[in-house]
Design an enzyme around this catalytic site. Structure first.
Site, short mmCIF file in Angstrom:
data_model
loop_
_atom_site.label_atom_id
_atom_site.label_comp_id
_atom_site.label_asym_id
_atom_site.label_seq_id
_atom_site.Cartn_x
_atom_site.Cartn_y
_atom_site.Cartn_z
N LYS A 138 49.18 45.68 38.26
CA LYS A 138 49.00 45.39 39.61
C LYS A 138 50.32 45.44 40.44
CE LYS A 138 44.87 43.67 39.27
NZ LYS A 138 43.16 43.53 39.34
N TYR A 158 49.58 43.55 32.90
CA TYR A 158 48.71 43.48 33.77
C TYR A 158 49.15 43.36 35.30
CZ TYR A 158 44.70 40.60 37.13
OH TYR A 158 43.70 40.20 37.68
N ARG A 211 41.55 62.05 50.73
CA ARG A 211 40.69 62.92 50.83
C ARG A 211 39.01 62.85 52.23
NH1 ARG A 211 40.32 64.28 45.69
NH2 ARG A 211 39.28 63.49 45.15
N ASN A 220 33.00 50.77 34.26
CA ASN A 220 33.21 51.43 32.37
C ASN A 220 32.01 50.14 31.64
OD1 ASN A 220 34.83 49.29 32.24
ND2 ASN A 220 36.33 50.99 30.94
N PHE A 254 33.25 47.29 30.28
CA PHE A 254 34.36 46.68 30.15
C PHE A 254 33.98 45.03 29.53
CE2 PHE A 254 38.70 44.91 28.83
CZ PHE A 254 38.59 45.24 27.00
N TYR A 285 51.11 55.59 49.62
CA TYR A 285 49.72 56.42 50.33
C TYR A 285 49.39 56.15 51.56
CZ TYR A 285 47.75 58.62 46.26
OH TYR A 285 47.95 59.90 45.04
N LEU A 287 38.13 47.59 42.72
CA LEU A 287 38.19 45.63 40.99
C LEU A 287 38.65 46.47 39.36
CD1 LEU A 287 37.15 44.38 44.19
CD2 LEU A 287 35.76 43.25 43.40
N LYS A 324 47.29 51.75 32.89
CA LYS A 324 46.56 52.75 32.46
C LYS A 324 45.63 52.68 33.44
CE LYS A 324 46.81 56.18 28.65
NZ LYS A 324 46.46 56.57 28.07
N THR A 325 44.68 51.21 33.62
CA THR A 325 43.59 51.21 34.54
C THR A 325 43.81 51.11 35.93
OG1 THR A 325 41.74 50.82 32.69
CG2 THR A 325 41.24 49.65 34.88
P1 NAD Z 1 36.09 41.06 35.64
O1 NAD Z 1 36.96 41.74 34.48
O2 NAD Z 1 35.01 40.36 35.65
O3 NAD Z 1 35.75 42.40 36.54
C1 NAD Z 1 36.57 43.80 36.02
C2 NAD Z 1 35.58 44.86 36.10
O4 NAD Z 1 35.73 46.10 36.19
C3 NAD Z 1 34.93 44.98 35.02
O5 NAD Z 1 33.17 44.64 35.34
C4 NAD Z 1 34.86 46.16 33.64
O6 NAD Z 1 33.86 46.25 32.68
C5 NAD Z 1 35.70 46.99 35.08
N1 NAD Z 1 36.57 48.09 34.29
C6 NAD Z 1 37.94 47.03 33.60
N2 NAD Z 1 38.63 48.46 33.18
C7 NAD Z 1 37.30 49.53 33.56
C8 NAD Z 1 37.90 51.17 33.63
N3 NAD Z 1 39.28 51.37 33.50
N4 NAD Z 1 37.05 52.04 34.43
C9 NAD Z 1 35.73 50.97 35.37
N5 NAD Z 1 35.66 49.94 35.07
C10 NAD Z 1 36.26 49.18 34.53
O7 NAD Z 1 37.36 40.98 36.68
P2 NAD Z 1 37.19 39.72 37.46
O8 NAD Z 1 37.00 38.05 37.20
O9 NAD Z 1 35.74 40.31 38.37
O10 NAD Z 1 38.18 40.60 38.17
C11 NAD Z 1 37.23 41.82 39.14
C12 NAD Z 1 38.97 41.98 39.66
O11 NAD Z 1 40.32 41.20 40.56
C13 NAD Z 1 40.23 42.79 39.07
O12 NAD Z 1 41.26 43.84 39.64
C14 NAD Z 1 40.98 41.06 38.57
O13 NAD Z 1 42.40 41.48 38.11
C15 NAD Z 1 40.51 40.99 40.64
N6 NAD Z 1 41.01 39.21 40.05
C16 NAD Z 1 40.65 38.21 39.78
C17 NAD Z 1 41.05 36.82 39.62
C18 NAD Z 1 40.29 36.16 39.70
O14 NAD Z 1 40.08 35.04 39.74
N7 NAD Z 1 38.50 36.38 38.78
C19 NAD Z 1 42.27 36.85 40.46
C20 NAD Z 1 42.81 37.71 40.41
C21 NAD Z 1 42.60 39.19 40.90
#
Ligand code: NAD
Ligand code: UDP
Length: 309
Positions: free
Chosen positions: A147, A143, A104, A32, A34, A157, A71, A89-90
């Protein structure tokens, strides 16, 4: 294979999409925008095996795919606290929608979980068996608990519907394409040093984190997704542990310049220390981070030099 990557326009997601296209797969990136950016996908947008779909994971979606990497979720504290209800929610609705789709179409589905499920840990380093020490009502809870609930959904699931899951717990990861205004420590320190601004240390800077370079993490993702021995949860991160003061000094040494260290209040519920125990990843996917912090920082600094005017 045909592979769906939610959150594919973000920092980690865009590196993953690139890797999967490079490996010969067809990739659908759902985001999306964001915190993600189309610019992160610039090398892929014209590629015949790549497709970008602007969509919110909170709303259901349908794709015929073999694998799903989930992700989608803002990852830095300022972004996930911007609209905390939306963050939960996300995580929760996004997990339900990915799992429903996986059920599915019989796809394997991967959850990008986090070391935050351990909260402010009382066990050090953190092993996968540890249940965590998380505040359910604090500023980070949207957060952390989102998670944690997503992990619960993945395992229910799996048990109830035989969905083929993989749950990975990611520890702090850094590299090119982090947002300059992301608020995470590595991007903050680098951008501040490049601009000659003060380096903001929260608290006294003795809290620790373990930083993994993005290429190492993505290699771990792909190996974990494509093995069949375990479904997780599995830690993925770099066990090298540094204080924020050490990180600030290393960043300053690599960037040069005259920035000073300034001390700011510690955000609430900020974990004191964090270090992954990666014995499981070593054994099952024969994985170990290859990039030293100094080298990864140098590559990240080179990227931010192109971004910061
Ligand atoms: P990021 O914010 O760069 O990427 C998250 C992406 O999700 C973005 O492109 C954002 O636009 C998209 N997004 C957010 N809400 C959304 C929604 N409702 N619908 C569709 N898209 C949506 O962060 P990142 O560092 O790339 O993290 C990616 C994933 O890895 C996340 O789930 C994060 O929790 C997990 N994570 C990352 C780290 C890290 O150190 N980078 C550590 C632990 C977990
Ligand atoms: N931090 C800091 N200065 C900053 C940004 C963050 O000292 O400009 C600290 C923060 O308080 C935390 C650590 O760096 O102790 C890592 O913060 P980040 O937001 O990158 O990740 P997380 O806390 O989610 O691990």
């Amino acid at each position: 294979m045909r592979i769906l990557v939610t959150g594919g326009a973000g920092f980690l997601g865009s590196h993953l999409c690139e890797r999967l296209v490079h490996d010969g797969h067809e990739v659908v990136c759902l985001d999306n925008l964001f915190t993600g950016r189309k610019a992160n996908l610039a090398p892929l947008l014209q590629h015949p095996r790549f497709e970008f779909v602007r969509h919110d994971v909170v709303d259901p979606f349908k794709f015929e795919v073999d694998q799903i990497y989930n992700l989608a979720c803002p990852a830095s504290p300022p972004h996930y606290q911007y609209n905390p209800i939306k963050t939960t929610k996300t995580s929760v609705m996004g997990a339900i929608n990915c799992l429903g789709l996986a059920k599915r179409v019989k796809a394997r589905v991967f959850q990008a979980s986090t070391s935050e499920v351990y909260g402010d840990p009382e066990m050090h380093p953190q092993r996968e068996e540890y249940w965590g020490h998380v505040n359910p009502i604090g500023r980070r809870s949207c957060y952390d608990e989102g998670k944690r609930c997503a992990e619960t959904l993945f395992f229910d699931y799996h048990r109830e519907n035989k969905v083929d899951i993989r749950v990975i717990r990611i520890f702090n990861t850094y590299g090119p394409r982090m947002l300059a205004n992301d608020g995470r420590v590595v991007s903050n320190f680098i951008v501040q040093a490049l601009k000659g601004e003060d380096i903001t240390i929260y608290g006294d800077g003795t809290q620790t984190r373990s930083f993994c370079y993005v290429d190492d993490l993505i290699e771990g993702f792909v190996r974990f997704m494509n093995q069949t021995e375990i479904v997780g949860p599995m830690n993925c991160g770099n066990p090298g542990e540094f204080t924020m003061l050490q990180l600030a000094e290393l960043t300053l040494k690599l960037v040069g310049g005259k920035s000073k260290l300034v001390f700011k209040p510690l955000p609430s519920d900020d974990p004191r220390q964090r270090q992954p125990d990666i014995s499981l990843a070593r054994r099952v996917i024969k994985w170990e981070p290859q990039v030293r912090l100094e080298d990864g920082l140098a590559r990240t600094i080179a990227y931010f030099r192109t971004q910061v005017g």
